[in-house]
Write an enzyme that holds these catalytic residues in place. Structure first.
Site, PDB file in Angstrom:
ATOM      1  N   GLU A 138      20.324  92.597 125.970  1.00  0.00           N
ATOM      2  CA  GLU A 138      19.148  92.825 126.813  1.00  0.00           C
ATOM      3  C   GLU A 138      18.146  91.727 126.507  1.00  0.00           C
ATOM      4  OE1 GLU A 138      17.398  96.766 126.637  1.00  0.00           O
ATOM      5  OE2 GLU A 138      15.375  95.939 126.846  1.00  0.00           O
ATOM      6  N   GLU A 143       6.970  92.707 128.091  1.00  0.00           N
ATOM      7  CA  GLU A 143       6.625  94.118 128.009  1.00  0.00           C
ATOM      8  C   GLU A 143       5.170  94.229 127.571  1.00  0.00           C
ATOM      9  OE1 GLU A 143      10.011  96.973 126.537  1.00  0.00           O
ATOM     10  OE2 GLU A 143       9.992  95.186 125.248  1.00  0.00           O
TER      11      GLU A 143
END
Length: 399
Positions: A138, A143
Site C-alpha cells: 500500500e 493522509e
C-alpha cells in the site's frame, strides 16, 4: 518556501515536473457543476462496514456525496443514518481504469477539518499477486487527521500478515499559520523501482528505499501495477489514526476538494532502436503489419474491424534487445488508438509470462515506460473497446 493559494482552485495547464516525467493520465474535474465523476476514470465504492479501521461512514455513489463543481471534485461527508451507518461519504478508485507500475502521481487538493475527519489519497495493488494486505503493498500519498490541520503524512505498508505487518513513512508540517483546510496544496509521490519519494508543494520530505514481502524478493511488493484511491473517511472511538475519539458532529458536513489528479511516467533517456529487418504479425491478420515499422506515417496497419479485447500485434526484433520505452503512434485519426493495452515480452515468441506494462490510451500517441527489459519479441494486446478500427502507423522501441 510554500506559496499560499486561494480557496478557489486556480487551474494550471499541463506542466510536467522536472526529471523527464511525461503526463500519461489525468482528471481535471472540469465537468458540469453537480455532475458525477468521470466513470471512464473512476469507480465509486458503495459499501460500509468499517474497512478494518472501525470507520463510521458508508461510502455511497450518490451525488450528495461526490460531484464536480467549479473545476474540482467534491467529496462531501455528512452526518446522516444510511445503511446501518451514522455518516456518509465517498470513495473513488481508478482500478482497471488507471493502473501503473512506477510513476509520479500528483494531486492538488484542499482538505476538510474537524475531529474524526480522515481524508486520504493512496494506492493499492491492482492484482494483489503477493496476497492480502499488506503483503501486496500500500502506498499512502497523503493522509491527514482532521483535528491536526497543518500536518500530513506519507507511508508505505508491506511485509507479513497483521499483526506482524510493517510500515515506514514521514510527515510534513506547514509553516506557522497555514493549514491544509484553508488552501489548496499539491501532494505527490514519485515511485521508482528502488525508491519512493513524497512531496508537498514540490518540497521533498520523505524517501524510502527499503521494504519487503514474504513471498518474493525485493523490490516486491512495489513492483506491480497499483491504482489510485481518493476518499474521506470518518474515524471513531476505535480508529487509531484519528485518535480513537468520536467525531465532532458540529463540524459536519465537511468537504474534500480535489482540483486535479495527474499521473506521469518517466520518459526513456535513449534513442529509438534501429528497426531494420524487424517483422510484425497481427490479429486480425492482414497484409499490412510492416506498415507500422516502415518509417512512413502515411501508411498504417489496421484491424479492419471495431476494437475488441484480444486484438494484438507481435514484433520480432530478430535479436535480443534491451529497452525501457515503447511508442504506439496512431497520429492521423484521433479515434483509432488503443483504448486499453497490455505489453508482454518473450525470448522465443511463445512464452510471454506476465505483462510488463499496461494502461489506457487517451491520445493518438501512446508512450509506455517501464523498467528495462531484455527480449527479442514484443506483444501489444488491445484490452479496450471502441466503435472504430485500431490502427498503428509507427511502432518504436527505445533504450
Amino acid at each position: 518556501m510554500l506559496l499560499t493559494v486561494g480557496l478557489m482552485p486556480v487551474h494550471s495547464a499541463y506542466s510536467a515536473p522536472s526529471d523527464n516525467w511525461q503526463l500519461v493520465w489525468s482528471d481535471e474535474f472540469n465537468g458540469t457543476n453537480g455532475s458525477a465523476p468521470d466513470s471512464t476514470k473512476w469507480s465509486l465504492i458503495d459499501q460500509g462496514g468499517g474497512f478494518g479501521n472501525s470507520e463510521l461512514q458508508y461510502y455511497t455513489s450518490r451525488r450528495d456525496n461526490s460531484y464536480q463543481e467549479n473545476g474540482s471534485l467534491v467529496i462531501n461527508a455528512k452526518k446522516e443514518s444510511y445503511s446501518g451507518q451514522s455518516y456518509t461519504s465517498a470513495k473513488l478508485i481508478s482500478k482497471n481504469k488507471g493502473d501503473w507500475k512506477y510513476g509520479r502521481f500528483e494531486i492538488r487538493a484542499k482538505l476538510p477539518q474537524g475531529r474524526g475527519m480522515w481524508p486520504a489519497i493512496w494506492m493499492l495493488s491492482t492484482d494483489g499477486v503477493y496476497g492480502g494486505w499488506p503483503k501486496s503493498g500500500e502506498i499512502d500519498i497523503m493522509e491527514n487527521r482532521g483535528d491536526v490541520t497543518d500536518k500530513v503524512s506519507g507511508t508505505i505498508h508491506y511485509g507479513n500478515d497483521w499483526p506482524n505487518n510493517s510500515s515506514s513513512g514521514g510527515s510534513y508540517i506547514l509553516p506557522s499559520g497555514q493549514t491544509y483546510a484553508d488552501s489548496y496544496h499539491t501532494f505527490a509521490v514519485e515511485w521508482e523501482e528502488n525508491a519512493i519519494r513524497w512531496y508537498v508543494d514540490d518540497v521533498l520530505y520523505s524517501t524510502k528505499t527499503g521494504w519487503f514481502t514474504p513471498s518474493a524478493p525485493y523490490p516486491a511488493p512495489f513492483d506491480q501495477k497499483f491504482y489510485l484511491i481518493l476518499n474521506l473517511a470518518i474515524g471513531g472511538p476505535n480508529t487509531p489514526f484519528t485518535g480513537k475519539t468520536s467525531p465532532d458532529d458540529s463540524a459536519l458536513p465537511q468537504k474534500m476538494y480535489v482540483d486535479y489528479v495527474r499521473a506521469y511516467t518517466k520518459a526513456a533517456s535513449g534513442s529509438a532502436l534501429d528497426r531494420t529487418g524487424w517483422t510484425a504479425t497481427t490479429s486480425p491478420v492482414n497484409s499490412t503489419p510492416s506498415n507500422m515499422l516502415d518509417g512512413n506515417m502515411s501508411t498504417r496497419w489496421t484491424t479492419g474491424t471495431d476494437m475488441v479485447p484480444g486484438q494484438y500485434f507481435i514484433v520480432d526484433m530478430k535479436a535480443a534487445k534491451t529497452f525501457n520505452q515503447l511508442t504506439i503512434d496512431c497520429t492521423g485519426n484521433s479515434k483509432d488508438y488503443a483504448r486499453g493495452y497490455q505489453v508482454f515480452v518473450s525470448s522465443d515468441g511463445s512464452n510471454w509470462g506476465s505483462e510488463v506494462a499496461s494502461g489506457t490510451g487517451t491520445d493518438p500517441l501512446i508512450t509506455i515506460n517501464f523498467a528495462p527489459k531484455t527480449a527479442r519479441y514484443l506483444k501489444v494486446v488491445q484490452t479496450g473497446t471502441g466503435t472504430n478500427w485500431w490502427s498503428v502507423r509507427e511502432f518504436n522501441v527505445y533504450n
